[in-house]
Design a protein around this motif. Structure first.
Motif: not given
Length: 118
Positions: A101-106, A112, A108-109
């Protein structure tokens, strides 16, 4: 009550429940200690990000290794408590899922940020 005594199976379940509650309390204590250190003054932005990420990944790796070791010990007959083995496996699974989940958020950021320049 009719005088029926609890069987040893019920006592085992109650003992397991007590152990789970004790571990849960220990995890809360660790989380509280982590939150207390999080309130400390932060280092300059980006200075320790790689080190923090590396440490987190090492911790996840250690949890997974411990889980694998416990499973192998159970298969060899050295560990007889299946509950401990299953708890270790669940802990490793949760740690891995959190890492994803952290990897996915990073990711995605990062995407962006890359789109902002376009």
């Amino acid at each position: 009550m009719n005088g029926v005594r609890p069987t040893s199976g019920v006592q085992d379940v109650l003992a397991l429940r007590q152990e789970v509650l004790a571990r849960s309390e220990a995890l809360r204590d660790v989380r509280a200690a982590t939150d207390a250190t999080a309130g400390a003054p932060a280092a300059p932005a980006g200075a320790d990000f790689a080190a923090t990420l590396g440490t987190a990944l090492q911790q996840v790796s250690a949890v997974q290794k411990r889980s694998g070791d416990m499973q192998a010990a159970y298969e060899r007959g050295e560990v007889t408590d299946i509950a401990q083995v299953m708890l270790a496996r669940q802990e490793a699974g949760v740690a891995f899922e959190a890492t994803l989940q952290v990897r996915n958020k990073l990711l995605s950021a990062y995407q962006d940020i890359m789109r902002m320049g376009s």
